[in-house]
Structure formats: C-alpha cells, structure tokens
Design a protein around this motif. Structure first.
Motif, PDB file in Angstrom:
ATOM      1  N   ILE A  43      27.126 -11.935  12.313  1.00 45.06           N
ATOM      2  CA  ILE A  43      26.108 -10.901  12.449  1.00 45.06           C
ATOM      3  C   ILE A  43      24.742 -11.540  12.288  1.00 45.06           C
ATOM      4  CG2 ILE A  43      25.211  -8.722  11.550  1.00 45.06           C
ATOM      5  CD1 ILE A  43      27.986  -8.257  10.312  1.00 45.06           C
ATOM      6  N   THR A  44      23.875 -11.341  13.278  1.00 47.75           N
ATOM      7  CA  THR A  44      22.497 -11.799  13.193  1.00 47.75           C
ATOM      8  C   THR A  44      21.580 -10.590  13.269  1.00 47.75           C
ATOM      9  OG1 THR A  44      23.006 -13.923  14.231  1.00 47.75           O
ATOM     10  CG2 THR A  44      20.703 -13.241  14.230  1.00 47.75           C
ATOM     11  N   LEU A  45      20.751 -10.430  12.243  1.00 45.33           N
ATOM     12  CA  LEU A  45      19.765  -9.367  12.205  1.00 45.33           C
ATOM     13  C   LEU A  45      18.382  -9.970  12.391  1.00 45.33           C
ATOM     14  CD1 LEU A  45      20.931  -7.349   9.049  1.00 45.33           C
ATOM     15  CD2 LEU A  45      21.627  -7.014  11.426  1.00 45.33           C
ATOM     16  N   SER A  46      17.533  -9.292  13.147  1.00 49.61           N
ATOM     17  CA  SER A  46      16.157  -9.752  13.275  1.00 49.61           C
ATOM     18  C   SER A  46      15.230  -8.558  13.431  1.00 49.61           C
ATOM     19  CB  SER A  46      15.993 -10.712  14.463  1.00 49.61           C
ATOM     20  OG  SER A  46      16.367 -10.091  15.672  1.00 49.61           O
ATOM     21  N   ILE A  47      14.061  -8.681  12.852  1.00 48.10           N
ATOM     22  CA  ILE A  47      13.060  -7.626  12.906  1.00 48.10           C
ATOM     23  C   ILE A  47      11.684  -8.284  12.915  1.00 48.10           C
ATOM     24  CG2 ILE A  47      12.945  -7.349  10.394  1.00 48.10           C
ATOM     25  CD1 ILE A  47      12.732  -4.297  10.887  1.00 48.10           C
ATOM     26  N   THR A  48      10.779  -7.729  13.729  1.00 46.70           N
ATOM     27  CA  THR A  48       9.427  -8.278  13.833  1.00 46.70           C
ATOM     28  C   THR A  48       8.428  -7.267  13.274  1.00 46.70           C
ATOM     29  OG1 THR A  48      10.013  -9.582  15.798  1.00 46.70           O
ATOM     30  CG2 THR A  48       7.668  -9.182  15.399  1.00 46.70           C
ATOM     31  N   ILE A  49       7.617  -7.727  12.336  1.00 50.79           N
ATOM     32  CA  ILE A  49       6.594  -6.890  11.711  1.00 50.79           C
ATOM     33  C   ILE A  49       5.270  -7.646  11.745  1.00 50.79           C
ATOM     34  CG2 ILE A  49       5.878  -5.684   9.611  1.00 50.79           C
ATOM     35  CD1 ILE A  49       8.841  -5.564   8.810  1.00 50.79           C
ATOM     36  N   ASP A  50       4.270  -7.015  12.309  1.00 48.56           N
ATOM     37  CA  ASP A  50       2.941  -7.636  12.416  1.00 48.56           C
ATOM     38  C   ASP A  50       3.006  -9.027  13.027  1.00 48.56           C
ATOM     39  OD1 ASP A  50       1.539  -5.472  11.452  1.00 48.56           O
ATOM     40  OD2 ASP A  50       1.518  -6.177   9.372  1.00 48.56           O
ATOM     41  N   GLY A  51       3.836  -9.167  14.057  1.00 45.20           N
ATOM     42  CA  GLY A  51       3.919 -10.424  14.783  1.00 45.20           C
ATOM     43  C   GLY A  51       4.783 -11.483  14.138  1.00 45.20           C
ATOM     44  N   LYS A  52       5.336 -11.224  12.961  1.00 49.07           N
ATOM     45  CA  LYS A  52       6.195 -12.192  12.292  1.00 49.07           C
ATOM     46  C   LYS A  52       7.646 -11.761  12.382  1.00 49.07           C
ATOM     47  CE  LYS A  52       6.992 -14.622   7.922  1.00 49.07           C
ATOM     48  NZ  LYS A  52       6.529 -14.853   6.530  1.00 49.07           N
ATOM     49  N   ASN A  53       8.506 -12.683  12.761  1.00 46.12           N
ATOM     50  CA  ASN A  53       9.924 -12.392  12.902  1.00 46.12           C
ATOM     51  C   ASN A  53      10.686 -12.785  11.647  1.00 46.12           C
ATOM     52  OD1 ASN A  53      12.870 -13.539  13.991  1.00 46.12           O
ATOM     53  ND2 ASN A  53      12.230 -11.622  14.921  1.00 46.12           N
ATOM     54  N   TYR A  54      11.540 -11.871  11.193  1.00 47.17           N
ATOM     55  CA  TYR A  54      12.402 -12.106  10.040  1.00 47.17           C
ATOM     56  C   TYR A  54      13.851 -12.058  10.520  1.00 47.17           C
ATOM     57  CZ  TYR A  54       8.119 -10.735   7.569  1.00 47.17           C
ATOM     58  OH  TYR A  54       6.823 -10.641   7.127  1.00 47.17           O
ATOM     59  N   THR A  55      14.644 -13.077  10.162  1.00 42.64           N
ATOM     60  CA  THR A  55      16.011 -13.189  10.687  1.00 42.64           C
ATOM     61  C   THR A  55      16.991 -13.528   9.574  1.00 42.64           C
ATOM     62  OG1 THR A  55      15.183 -13.976  12.833  1.00 42.64           O
ATOM     63  CG2 THR A  55      17.500 -14.368  12.359  1.00 42.64           C
ATOM     64  N   GLY A  56      18.186 -12.929   9.661  1.00 40.86           N
ATOM     65  CA  GLY A  56      19.263 -13.251   8.735  1.00 40.86           C
ATOM     66  C   GLY A  56      20.584 -13.314   9.467  1.00 40.86           C
ATOM     67  N   THR A  57      21.487 -14.196   9.017  1.00 40.59           N
ATOM     68  CA  THR A  57      22.781 -14.381   9.678  1.00 40.59           C
ATOM     69  C   THR A  57      23.894 -14.482   8.633  1.00 40.59           C
ATOM     70  OG1 THR A  57      21.744 -15.596  11.502  1.00 40.59           O
ATOM     71  CG2 THR A  57      24.111 -15.847  11.252  1.00 40.59           C
ATOM     72  N   GLY A  58      25.046 -13.878   8.943  1.00 41.81           N
ATOM     73  CA  GLY A  58      26.195 -13.994   8.051  1.00 41.81           C
ATOM     74  C   GLY A  58      27.409 -13.326   8.655  1.00 41.81           C
ATOM     75  N   ASP A  59      28.546 -13.386   7.953  1.00 40.69           N
ATOM     76  CA  ASP A  59      29.743 -12.691   8.421  1.00 40.69           C
ATOM     77  C   ASP A  59      29.804 -11.277   7.871  1.00 40.69           C
ATOM     78  OD1 ASP A  59      30.243 -13.432   5.822  1.00 40.69           O
ATOM     79  OD2 ASP A  59      32.218 -14.283   6.216  1.00 40.69           O
ATOM     80  N   ASN A  95       0.817  -1.224   0.000  1.00 41.64           N
ATOM     81  CA  ASN A  95       0.000   0.000   0.000  1.00 41.64           C
ATOM     82  C   ASN A  95       0.853   1.278   0.000  1.00 41.64           C
ATOM     83  OD1 ASN A  95       0.980   0.155   2.618  1.00 41.64           O
ATOM     84  ND2 ASN A  95      -0.941  -0.484   3.580  1.00 41.64           N
ATOM     85  N   PHE A  96       2.196   1.098  -0.116  1.00 45.03           N
ATOM     86  CA  PHE A  96       3.155   2.203  -0.206  1.00 45.03           C
ATOM     87  C   PHE A  96       3.178   3.079   1.048  1.00 45.03           C
ATOM     88  CE2 PHE A  96       1.820   1.186  -4.547  1.00 45.03           C
ATOM     89  CZ  PHE A  96       3.044   0.815  -5.067  1.00 45.03           C
ATOM     90  N   SER A  97       2.777   2.500   2.193  1.00 44.76           N
ATOM     91  CA  SER A  97       2.901   3.213   3.469  1.00 44.76           C
ATOM     92  C   SER A  97       4.296   2.959   4.037  1.00 44.76           C
ATOM     93  CB  SER A  97       1.832   2.751   4.457  1.00 44.76           C
ATOM     94  OG  SER A  97       1.995   1.374   4.758  1.00 44.76           O
ATOM     95  N   GLU A  98       4.695   3.771   5.021  1.00 44.03           N
ATOM     96  CA  GLU A  98       5.997   3.629   5.662  1.00 44.03           C
ATOM     97  C   GLU A  98       5.834   3.623   7.173  1.00 44.03           C
ATOM     98  OE1 GLU A  98       8.537   6.734   4.268  1.00 44.03           O
ATOM     99  OE2 GLU A  98       8.384   6.143   2.155  1.00 44.03           O
ATOM    100  N   PHE A  99       6.680   2.866   7.842  1.00 38.04           N
ATOM    101  CA  PHE A  99       6.621   2.801   9.299  1.00 38.04           C
ATOM    102  C   PHE A  99       8.001   2.424   9.837  1.00 38.04           C
ATOM    103  CE2 PHE A  99       5.583  -1.345   7.578  1.00 38.04           C
ATOM    104  CZ  PHE A  99       6.311  -2.228   8.358  1.00 38.04           C
ATOM    105  N   TYR A 100       8.232   2.737  11.103  1.00 41.25           N
ATOM    106  CA  TYR A 100       9.495   2.391  11.753  1.00 41.25           C
ATOM    107  C   TYR A 100       9.359   1.083  12.530  1.00 41.25           C
ATOM    108  CZ  TYR A 100      11.591   6.926  10.705  1.00 41.25           C
ATOM    109  OH  TYR A 100      12.106   8.017  10.050  1.00 41.25           O
ATOM    110  N   SER A 101      10.419   0.316  12.524  1.00 40.98           N
ATOM    111  CA  SER A 101      10.478  -0.904  13.322  1.00 40.98           C
ATOM    112  C   SER A 101      11.909  -1.100  13.806  1.00 40.98           C
ATOM    113  CB  SER A 101      10.035  -2.112  12.485  1.00 40.98           C
ATOM    114  OG  SER A 101       9.937  -3.277  13.284  1.00 40.98           O
ATOM    115  N   ASP A 102      12.079  -1.672  14.989  1.00 39.44           N
ATOM    116  CA  ASP A 102      13.417  -1.867  15.556  1.00 39.44           C
ATOM    117  C   ASP A 102      14.114  -3.071  14.940  1.00 39.44           C
ATOM    118  OD1 ASP A 102      13.395   0.314  17.207  1.00 39.44           O
ATOM    119  OD2 ASP A 102      12.712  -0.773  18.978  1.00 39.44           O
ATOM    120  N   LEU A 103      15.276  -2.832  14.382  1.00 37.68           N
ATOM    121  CA  LEU A 103      16.134  -3.894  13.875  1.00 37.68           C
ATOM    122  C   LEU A 103      17.112  -4.282  14.979  1.00 37.68           C
ATOM    123  CD1 LEU A 103      17.160  -5.545  11.332  1.00 37.68           C
ATOM    124  CD2 LEU A 103      18.821  -3.692  11.040  1.00 37.68           C
TER     125      LEU A 103
END
Length: 232
Positions: A125-141, A97-105
């Motif tokens: 390095i492990t990054l994780s962010i939760t949006i609408d109750g779903k967690n997204y995670t990535g890991t790498g060097d 819907n082309f809206s924007e919002f802030y979320s903690d990474l």
C-alpha cells in the motif's frame, strides 16, 4: 454516519489499465471492472458478486486466490495480481492555526499472485498526499504503516481528521487486516484514555466495539495524542 461515497480511479493487471469507480458504504467496497461486478470488505477480499452471471471469457483477464471462510467449508475466490489506484478526499487539520481543509489522498494498492500454500506473494500500500505543493508519501503492507510514515512527515503541522488520526481508533492485539479492521473505542472513551500498556488495553470491555475503515471519520472525532492506547 455517511451512507455511501464514490472514489474514481483505475484498475491495472496484465491485460492493461481500466478506469473504475469504487463505491464504499464504509463496510463493503463495490466496483465494476469491464462489466464484472466485485464486492468485498477490503481490496484483498473482492470477489465476483454473482459468478454464475458471467462467462469464462468475461472472467479470463482476472487472477484469483482462495480465501477460506472462517468456521465454514466455503472457499471464496478473491481478486489478485493487480493494482488499484484511487483518490479519497480526506479532511486535514492545520495544527498551526486550527483550520481544516480537504485534500485528495491517493491510494495505490498492489496485490501479488497467489502462492501454493495459500495467501499472496505480497500486499503493498502506497499513500500519498500533496499539501501546499509538498508531497507526503508512506508505504507498507498495512495502511496503518503507510499512514504512520506520513504522520511522521507531517510532524506537528498537520493531522488527519479520520479514524486513523482519531483518539479512539486502535487495533486488536491479535492482529489486523491491511485495511478496514481498525477498532473504535468511542463508546468507552474515558476508559480507553486511561490505557497505558497492553495489559490495560486487553482489560477493556469488548462490548460495543466495532470495526471502522481508517479513512472514515465521524463527529465523535478527537485528535489522537502521542503514545495513546495500544498502537501509540
């Protein structure tokens, strides 16, 4: 350009976990751990700001590894054998819907011990962010690799509105550090948009290209298209 921001988080080593604040002017990171001040361009280059100010007792909890300074005889001692955990507010685009919002990474940065031939056992390095109750995670060097994994999980629903997610953010063909060495091509965006392979990328003028942190963002942002530039 943003002047300076603060991130709340923790520092952990063999002596325990300590609450910290990391200040970032988007060129240098600054933090204080148990009264000792550190600064550096990235998490693996944090050195004691003025080591003469501190006693051996104040420094005994920390582990250091050697970083030779390019084209000099200087060798710095950088912090290692530890884990940083910080939270960085990031702007997200909802592409439905082309809206924007802030979320903690959440960034968890693990640094191994020094190895005899120089360098570190590992960087993770492990990054994780939760949006609408779903967690997204990535890991790498590399933070790029961790972001790539989250991007793939986002599919076509969300987009990071930061330098990583920008049309004009790319990396040197000669390599990169784990964080903060993304190149900005906004000064020659028309030429950059025409790049279709590595050879064309290497022919881009080198003037007015500067390094940015992947988590930074400016008002020149454009959504990155798939397959763009060198990194795709």
């Amino acid at each position: 350009m943003k002047r300076q921001v603060k991130y709340h988080g923790t520092y952990k080593d063999n002596f325990g976990k300590t609450a910290i604040i990391i200040e970032n002017n988007f060129k240098t990171l600054f933090t204080e751990i148990d009264g000792v001040e550190f600064s550096g361009s990235e998490f693996t280059s944090l050195i004691v700001s003025d080591i003469a100010k501190y006693t051996d007792d104040q420094l005994k909890r920390f582990t250091f590894f050697e970083i030779p300074i390019y084209n000099t005889d200087i060798v710095e001692q950088a912090l290692c054998n530890c884990i940083f955990e910080v939270f960085i507010s990031q702007l997200i685009i909802d592409k439905t819907n082309f809206s924007e919002f802030y979320s903690d990474l959440k960034i968890e940065y693990s640094i191994g011990n020094p190895i005899p031939r120089g360098g570190l056992e590992f960087e993770k390095i492990t990054l994780s962010i939760t949006i609408d109750g779903k967690n997204y995670t990535g890991t790498g060097d590399l933070i790029e690799s961790a972001f790539d994994q989250i991007r793939d999980q986002f599919d076509d629903k969300y987009q990071f509105k930061n330098c990583y997610g920008c049309m004009f953010g790319d990396y040197s063909v000669f390599g990169q550090s784990s964080f903060g060495t993304m190149l900005c091509f906004v000064s020659q965006k028309d030429k950059y948009k025409k790049v279709t392979n590595k050879s064309e990328y290497m022919e881009l003028p080198t003037e007015k290209i500067f390094c940015v942190q992947e988590t930074y963002g400016c008002d020149k942002y454009e959504v990155r298209s798939k397959g763009a530039g060198y990194r795709g």
